[in-house]
Design a protein around this motif. Sequence first.
Motif, PDB file in Angstrom:
ATOM      1  N   GLY A 190     -22.087  40.384  11.400  1.00 17.59           N
ATOM      2  CA  GLY A 190     -22.793  41.541  10.874  1.00 17.59           C
ATOM      3  C   GLY A 190     -22.021  42.822  11.088  1.00 17.59           C
ATOM      4  O   GLY A 190     -22.021  43.705  10.220  1.00 17.59           O
ATOM      5  N   GLN A 244     -22.568  35.792   5.628  1.00 16.10           N
ATOM      6  CA  GLN A 244     -21.402  36.606   5.947  1.00 16.10           C
ATOM      7  C   GLN A 244     -20.280  35.759   6.542  1.00 16.10           C
ATOM      8  O   GLN A 244     -20.538  34.769   7.229  1.00 16.10           O
ATOM      9  CB  GLN A 244     -21.790  37.710   6.951  1.00 16.10           C
ATOM     10  N   THR A 273     -19.239  43.114   8.529  1.00 11.56           N
ATOM     11  CA  THR A 273     -19.780  43.448   7.224  1.00 11.56           C
ATOM     12  C   THR A 273     -20.074  44.928   7.110  1.00 11.56           C
ATOM     13  O   THR A 273     -19.877  45.554   6.066  1.00 11.56           O
ATOM     14  CB  THR A 273     -21.067  42.636   6.948  1.00 11.56           C
ATOM     15  N   SER A 275     -27.410  34.669   6.745  1.00 12.13           N
ATOM     16  CA  SER A 275     -26.626  35.908   6.683  1.00 12.13           C
ATOM     17  C   SER A 275     -25.656  35.912   5.512  1.00 12.13           C
ATOM     18  O   SER A 275     -25.417  36.948   4.890  1.00 12.13           O
ATOM     19  CB  SER A 275     -25.859  36.124   7.989  1.00 12.13           C
TER      20      SER A 275
END
Length: 419
Positions: A414, A392, A417, A390
């Motif tokens: 997620g 992130q 983000t 990911s």
Amino acid sequence: MDTEQTFVIVGAGLAGAKAAEALRTEGFPGRIVLLGQEPERPYERPPLSKDYLQGKSERGTIYVHPKSWYADHGVDLRTSTTVTAIDPSTHRVTLAVGDPVTYDKLLLATGASPRQLSVPGADRHRVYHLRRIEDCEQLKFAFTTASRVVIVGAGWIGLEVAAAARAAGLEVIVLERGELPLLHVLGREAAELFARLHRNHGVDLRLGARVAKITGDDPRQATGVQLEDGSRIEADLVVVGVGAVPNTALAEAAGLVVDNGVVVDEHLRSSDPDIYAAGDVANAFHLMLGEHNRIEHWFNALSQPAVAARSMLGVDAAYDEVPYFYSDQYELGMEYSGHVAPGGCDEVVFRGDKDALECIVFWLKDQRVLAGMNVNVWDQTDTIKALVRSGQPVDTAALADTGTPLADVLAAAGTRTAQ
């Protein structure tokens, strides 16, 4: 696809065998020639330092395919065959014995060889390296006749051999030049887990130890080790596990670009458009990491050949799997997903009970998970890989909290983000 085409694979280990399999799976109708230097048909190497070395599995379980598979799938497997040269200009492979083989596409799967210890006496009898099945068989027998073993190097091979030797009832001394075993791979916090594990199992782990020479009363027989500080350690056998070097001699002589392995792009194509490389010998560009890496682990040899095969067939394929490896030592089983360059992380997070060896270790940079190692915690690898992929930032408190499912940590990353 021209049925008259010939694809040659140099190296009949796991990578070579899986490449031949992938070519047939992808529908390649032409000739496949698989050339291996060893007398054995392709086999997997991890058991040689794990279950097979300890006598927990049978020899038949290590092979990649049944004996009949190669003939059944039209693969011309040639064992005990040494390739002496590759000529890209004529597309010809020269053999030590027999006629040359002409190729349309060629895959280098030549693997790596154990790094030799550059000290006097390193070539004595009863100094062992562990790479091939014959090495494993010799070491298994040596365990039955010895009472004390010195292992030089506390990397993965050295530590797995130490665990096998202790299981066989031997006294074990492990000599490591660094401050901790696996320090350059895992960093201090996680490396300490393995130091404690082996000491708890009776291993005499000596850190900061530098070998000066392999000693012996008989000019040919090893009976111990002398360290640079002058101290001597007596032993019945010595095992050297100080890393491996890629087998690039053929590639270099052929004029390919070589730098810590055969340099290939994300399609596993070398500097010659008709030559590819996979497995331990390949220094491949990794799209996710954004850099070239040569990774000496089973998973690369298992996974890269499918990409190489598709690329050889003209399909647009790229290798971007999250790096992965595993190890079994005593009661500890672990899986590691991701990649961290030395000094590449700024935070290490433990999730679970590290003292009980039931935890997951995460390495982070700017709150982004670079790698995770699950220790005796199972069914988390896919989520760990997803966290790595990911890229992130994550909530590190939630990452450490066993009450928060890892899937929720991933989902939250997620969500942040997207906001």
